[in-house]
Scaffold this motif. Structure first.
Motif, mmCIF file in Angstrom:
data_model
loop_
_atom_site.group_PDB
_atom_site.id
_atom_site.type_symbol
_atom_site.label_atom_id
_atom_site.label_comp_id
_atom_site.label_asym_id
_atom_site.label_seq_id
_atom_site.Cartn_x
_atom_site.Cartn_y
_atom_site.Cartn_z
ATOM 1 N N LEU A 287 0.833 -1.207 0.000
ATOM 2 C CA LEU A 287 0.000 0.000 0.000
ATOM 3 C C LEU A 287 0.864 1.252 0.000
ATOM 4 O O LEU A 287 0.615 2.199 -0.760
ATOM 5 C CB LEU A 287 -0.927 -0.034 1.220
ATOM 6 C CG LEU A 287 -1.959 1.096 1.323
ATOM 7 C CD1 LEU A 287 -3.247 0.589 1.980
ATOM 8 C CD2 LEU A 287 -1.418 2.279 2.119
ATOM 9 N N VAL A 288 1.903 1.258 0.830
ATOM 10 C CA VAL A 288 2.780 2.419 0.934
ATOM 11 C C VAL A 288 3.505 2.687 -0.386
ATOM 12 O O VAL A 288 3.564 3.835 -0.861
ATOM 13 C CB VAL A 288 3.797 2.212 2.075
ATOM 14 C CG1 VAL A 288 4.949 3.211 1.973
ATOM 15 C CG2 VAL A 288 3.113 2.336 3.428
ATOM 16 N N SER A 289 4.050 1.656 -1.004
ATOM 17 C CA SER A 289 4.865 1.855 -2.202
ATOM 18 C C SER A 289 4.051 2.403 -3.359
ATOM 19 O O SER A 289 4.500 3.308 -4.078
ATOM 20 C CB SER A 289 5.569 0.550 -2.597
ATOM 21 O OG SER A 289 4.639 -0.490 -2.832
ATOM 22 N N TYR A 290 2.839 1.883 -3.572
ATOM 23 C CA TYR A 290 2.012 2.406 -4.663
ATOM 24 C C TYR A 290 1.408 3.751 -4.303
ATOM 25 O O TYR A 290 1.149 4.584 -5.181
ATOM 26 C CB TYR A 290 0.951 1.387 -5.058
ATOM 27 C CG TYR A 290 1.547 0.272 -5.884
ATOM 28 C CD1 TYR A 290 1.681 0.409 -7.260
ATOM 29 C CD2 TYR A 290 2.023 -0.889 -5.287
ATOM 30 C CE1 TYR A 290 2.259 -0.595 -8.023
ATOM 31 C CE2 TYR A 290 2.604 -1.894 -6.046
ATOM 32 C CZ TYR A 290 2.720 -1.749 -7.411
ATOM 33 O OH TYR A 290 3.305 -2.731 -8.166
ATOM 34 N N ILE A 328 13.781 0.109 -14.766
ATOM 35 C CA ILE A 328 15.163 -0.314 -15.003
ATOM 36 C C ILE A 328 15.722 -1.054 -13.798
ATOM 37 O O ILE A 328 16.413 -2.072 -13.922
ATOM 38 C CB ILE A 328 16.044 0.910 -15.343
ATOM 39 C CG1 ILE A 328 15.661 1.467 -16.725
ATOM 40 C CG2 ILE A 328 17.523 0.551 -15.317
ATOM 41 C CD1 ILE A 328 16.335 2.785 -17.060
ATOM 42 N N VAL A 329 15.413 -0.561 -12.599
ATOM 43 C CA VAL A 329 15.989 -1.125 -11.381
ATOM 44 C C VAL A 329 15.270 -2.394 -10.922
ATOM 45 O O VAL A 329 15.910 -3.323 -10.397
ATOM 46 C CB VAL A 329 15.983 -0.060 -10.253
ATOM 47 C CG1 VAL A 329 16.418 -0.665 -8.922
ATOM 48 C CG2 VAL A 329 16.896 1.096 -10.627
ATOM 49 N N ALA A 330 13.953 -2.447 -11.117
ATOM 50 C CA ALA A 330 13.154 -3.550 -10.558
ATOM 51 C C ALA A 330 13.660 -4.941 -10.941
ATOM 52 O O ALA A 330 13.716 -5.829 -10.074
ATOM 53 C CB ALA A 330 11.687 -3.387 -10.961
ATOM 54 N N PRO A 331 14.042 -5.199 -12.205
ATOM 55 C CA PRO A 331 14.508 -6.554 -12.519
ATOM 56 C C PRO A 331 15.747 -6.986 -11.737
ATOM 57 O O PRO A 331 15.951 -8.182 -11.498
ATOM 58 C CB PRO A 331 14.806 -6.481 -14.027
ATOM 59 C CG PRO A 331 13.975 -5.356 -14.532
ATOM 60 C CD PRO A 331 13.962 -4.359 -13.412
ATOM 61 N N PHE A 332 16.596 -6.024 -11.363
ATOM 62 C CA PHE A 332 17.817 -6.367 -10.624
ATOM 63 C C PHE A 332 17.590 -6.417 -9.118
ATOM 64 O O PHE A 332 18.337 -7.070 -8.396
ATOM 65 C CB PHE A 332 18.911 -5.336 -10.937
ATOM 66 C CG PHE A 332 19.211 -5.206 -12.398
ATOM 67 C CD1 PHE A 332 19.987 -6.155 -13.053
ATOM 68 C CD2 PHE A 332 18.703 -4.152 -13.138
ATOM 69 C CE1 PHE A 332 20.268 -6.044 -14.404
ATOM 70 C CE2 PHE A 332 18.971 -4.030 -14.489
ATOM 71 C CZ PHE A 332 19.754 -4.982 -15.127
ATOM 72 N N SER A 333 16.552 -5.724 -8.646
ATOM 73 C CA SER A 333 16.346 -5.655 -7.196
ATOM 74 C C SER A 333 15.971 -7.012 -6.620
ATOM 75 O O SER A 333 16.318 -7.322 -5.473
ATOM 76 C CB SER A 333 15.264 -4.629 -6.866
ATOM 77 O OG SER A 333 14.013 -5.025 -7.385
ATOM 78 N N GLY A 334 15.258 -7.834 -7.411
ATOM 79 C CA GLY A 334 14.900 -9.161 -6.924
ATOM 80 C C GLY A 334 16.126 -10.004 -6.634
ATOM 81 O O GLY A 334 16.208 -10.676 -5.601
ATOM 82 N N ILE A 388 9.638 -2.348 -4.442
ATOM 83 C CA ILE A 388 8.365 -2.966 -4.817
ATOM 84 C C ILE A 388 8.502 -4.458 -5.099
ATOM 85 O O ILE A 388 7.781 -5.281 -4.518
ATOM 86 C CB ILE A 388 7.747 -2.225 -6.023
ATOM 87 C CG1 ILE A 388 7.223 -0.859 -5.576
ATOM 88 C CG2 ILE A 388 6.604 -3.042 -6.629
ATOM 89 C CD1 ILE A 388 6.634 -0.016 -6.692
ATOM 90 N N ALA A 389 9.401 -4.833 -5.997
ATOM 91 C CA ALA A 389 9.502 -6.250 -6.367
ATOM 92 C C ALA A 389 9.919 -7.130 -5.186
ATOM 93 O O ALA A 389 9.285 -8.157 -4.918
ATOM 94 C CB ALA A 389 10.452 -6.415 -7.546
ATOM 95 N N PRO A 390 10.984 -6.783 -4.425
ATOM 96 C CA PRO A 390 11.332 -7.628 -3.281
ATOM 97 C C PRO A 390 10.230 -7.686 -2.229
ATOM 98 O O PRO A 390 9.991 -8.744 -1.631
ATOM 99 C CB PRO A 390 12.591 -6.954 -2.717
ATOM 100 C CG PRO A 390 13.157 -6.189 -3.842
ATOM 101 C CD PRO A 390 11.979 -5.725 -4.636
ATOM 102 N N ASN A 391 9.546 -6.565 -1.995
ATOM 103 C CA ASN A 391 8.482 -6.575 -0.988
ATOM 104 C C ASN A 391 7.320 -7.447 -1.426
ATOM 105 O O ASN A 391 6.774 -8.230 -0.633
ATOM 106 C CB ASN A 391 8.002 -5.149 -0.719
ATOM 107 C CG ASN A 391 6.928 -5.114 0.340
ATOM 108 O OD1 ASN A 391 7.164 -5.395 1.511
ATOM 109 N ND2 ASN A 391 5.709 -4.783 -0.060
ATOM 110 N N ASN A 392 6.911 -7.322 -2.696
ATOM 111 C CA ASN A 392 5.818 -8.165 -3.186
ATOM 112 C C ASN A 392 6.179 -9.641 -3.088
ATOM 113 O O ASN A 392 5.375 -10.472 -2.657
ATOM 114 C CB ASN A 392 5.478 -7.804 -4.636
ATOM 115 C CG ASN A 392 4.759 -6.479 -4.753
ATOM 116 O OD1 ASN A 392 4.520 -5.791 -3.757
ATOM 117 N ND2 ASN A 392 4.416 -6.116 -5.967
ATOM 118 N N SER A 393 7.403 -9.969 -3.492
ATOM 119 C CA SER A 393 7.837 -11.361 -3.465
ATOM 120 C C SER A 393 7.892 -11.892 -2.039
ATOM 121 O O SER A 393 7.420 -12.994 -1.745
ATOM 122 C CB SER A 393 9.211 -11.474 -4.135
ATOM 123 O OG SER A 393 9.699 -12.793 -4.075
ATOM 124 N N ALA A 394 8.485 -11.105 -1.116
ATOM 125 C CA ALA A 394 8.601 -11.542 0.271
ATOM 126 C C ALA A 394 7.233 -11.651 0.932
ATOM 127 O O ALA A 394 7.010 -12.527 1.786
ATOM 128 C CB ALA A 394 9.482 -10.568 1.050
#
Length: 504
Positions: A287-290, A328-334, A388-394
């Protein structure tokens, strides 16, 4: 309520369904919907100043063009997901596409602001019919061997739509006016409707339990309306009786909804997952990130158009830097988060918080400050990409293994709610600061450039505080014990198929 129904659905065209590439045709069709949904969500933020001028309306009123869409989407999403499980996905998916095109066209034809808001609400409900079914259709068609690649393609389509929205919106506003930003999605919706009719397979699996939680549905919509109304109208109502009544109504309705969902044999939303601390923290982080993303797009639209007097196409291009940096960053953050998830997510919120604080100093209205503003917006996008990506995955990983689909539905719902809360809160803070600084009576056009930028600074401070909350949510999760928590987490009864899991 027991609903024994099966919606009539057309079979896919045989000359397409027999092709070896048929699964990818389904994936491509679903990705069109994912693309136009993200374009629509991001394109409208830039139109707020133009709508304010066109309808001579205050900020809190035009903000409902964005908030109304999200509100209807969030309220309708669980209902459509459940109805699709009971009666069939393709039928609702086709209806959603057709209505999305219709209400987009009507938005562009709206003669006044109340009708535009009404059509946006109906457009949001139509989008929910798509969102409740898109990923489930895609995953079923792709099969286990293609699932990861198919979800990645869908995520790419969403990223392209999100990144294209501000720039496309700015160009359309400059060339044709605000009505064009709604008409642009109509041809995509028509094409996608025809393709979905010919390509999407008929529903083969239906929920064994056909019960529908009508009382829960009746409580959810007014609860969300009251909540967002209280946030959005705070600058106008102040600490008055209407605000207290609306806020109290929101609390009571939300409490009744939670009580109902805990008792319902086939609930619309499985709230029991929030008893898992890591999942609850992650859901708040979603919720916070979006909220941060769309709150920033909303506030900076006014800063660039009113404070810097940018033409709409230039403002759109500048805003594009946020979703582009995120993408650009999201694919690497995971990959980075595999070893240090908490550190990566904390770093992401630190980037966001400091970028928002830096913007309060950088927004001077002078052209020489724009490179610094662009750098801060890029840092903000990088921060969201790290989070976003790591938080969603976790968050999904924190749920029990047999409840991953249900967890995905909740994550999707929190994403939509975050969008609405971010826009509503940014609008409320901007309106309040305008009144304090310029007595502008809720109209951004009534303030000078420096006054407007000072008011935007208040909204940015609110976003920095929101980033701090996101950092707290990342910090309190206990990653080394995730598997242990999953094993001991309460298992939910598999009363129906899971809601769609959002692409990260």
């Amino acid at each position: 309520m027991d609903l024994r129904l099966e919606f009539p659905e057309p079979a896919p065209a045989p000359f397409l369904s027999r092709r070896a590439s048929y699964p990818w045709l389904v994936v491509g069709t679903v990705c069109i919907g994912a693309f136009i949904g993200q374009v629509d969500a991001s394109i409208v933020q830039l139109a707020m100043p133009a709508l304010e001028d066109s309808f001579d309306a205050p900020l809190h009123a035009v903000s409902w063009v964005a908030v109304g869409y999200v509100l209807a989407y969030a309220a309708a999403l669980p209902m459509f997901a459940r109805l699709a499980e009971i009666g069939g996905r393709k039928a609702l998916y086709l209806v959603g596409f057709a209505l999305f095109g219709l209400f987009s066209a009507l938005c562009g034809l709206a003669p006044n602001l109340p009708l535009l808001i009404l059509f946006r609400i109906l457009l949001g409900a139509s989008g929910a019919a798509l969102g409740a079914n898109s990923l489930v259709i895609l995953v079923a068609a792709a099969g286990p061997e293609r699932r990861g690649k198919a979800v990645g393609v869908m995520a790419a389509a969403q990223a392209v739509g999100l990144s294209l929205g501000p720039a496309l919106g700015g160009a359309l506003l400059a060339a044709f006016g605000w009505r064009a930003i709604f008409w642009v999605t109509v041809p995509f919706a028509l094409i996608a409707s025809a393709l979905a009719w010919l390509i999407v397979p008929k529903t083969k699996v239906f929920a064994k339990d056909a019960r529908f939680d009508a009382l829960g549905a009746a409580l959810l919509a007014p609860a969300l309306v009251a909540l967002l109304l209280a946030i959005t109208e705070l600058p106008t109502w102040g600490l008055s009786a209407p605000l207290f009544v609306t806020a109290l109504a929101a609390l009571i309705l939300l409490a009744l909804f939670v009580w109902r969902e805990a008792k319902a044999p086939a609930p619309l939303i499985h709230l029991s997952l929030f008893r898992v601390p890591a999942f609850a923290a992650g859901a708040v982080g979603v919720l916070v990130s979006y909220g941060l993303l769309y709150g920033m797009l909303f506030a900076m639209s006014f800063a660039l158009v009113r404070g810097y007097h940018d033409p709409s196409y230039a403002a759109g291009l500048r805003l594009t830097i946020v979703p582009v940096a995120l993408g650009i960053v999201a694919p690497f953050s995971g990959a980075l988060a595999d070893k240090r998830p908490r550190l990566v997510m904390l770093g992401g919120m630190v980037f966001c918080g400091f970028a928002a604080l830096a913007l309060t100093r950088l927004l001077t209205g002078a052209p020489a400050s724009l490179p610094g503003v662009m750098g801060a917006l890029a840092a903000f996008g990088v921060g969201l990409g790290l989070y976003i990506a790591p938080n969603n995955s976790a968050t999904l990983e924190a749920a029990p293994a047999d409840q991953q689909g249900i967890a995905g539905g909740l994550v999707n719902l929190m994403r939509v709610l975050g969008t609405g809360v971010g826009v509503a809160a940014a609008s409320a803070m901007l309106g309040w600061r305008l009144e304090v600084i310029a007595q502008a009576h809720g109209r951004t056009a009534g303030a000078s450039g420096p006054q407007l930028l000072a008011a935007v600074g208040g909204a940015l401070l609110m976003l920095a505080a929101l980033a701090a909350l996101g950092a707290v949510m990342a910090f309190i999760r206990n990653d080394p014990e995730t598997r242990q928590r999953k094993a001991s987490a309460p298992s939910l009864p598999p009363s129906h198929e899971p809601l769609a899991r959002p692409a990260t």
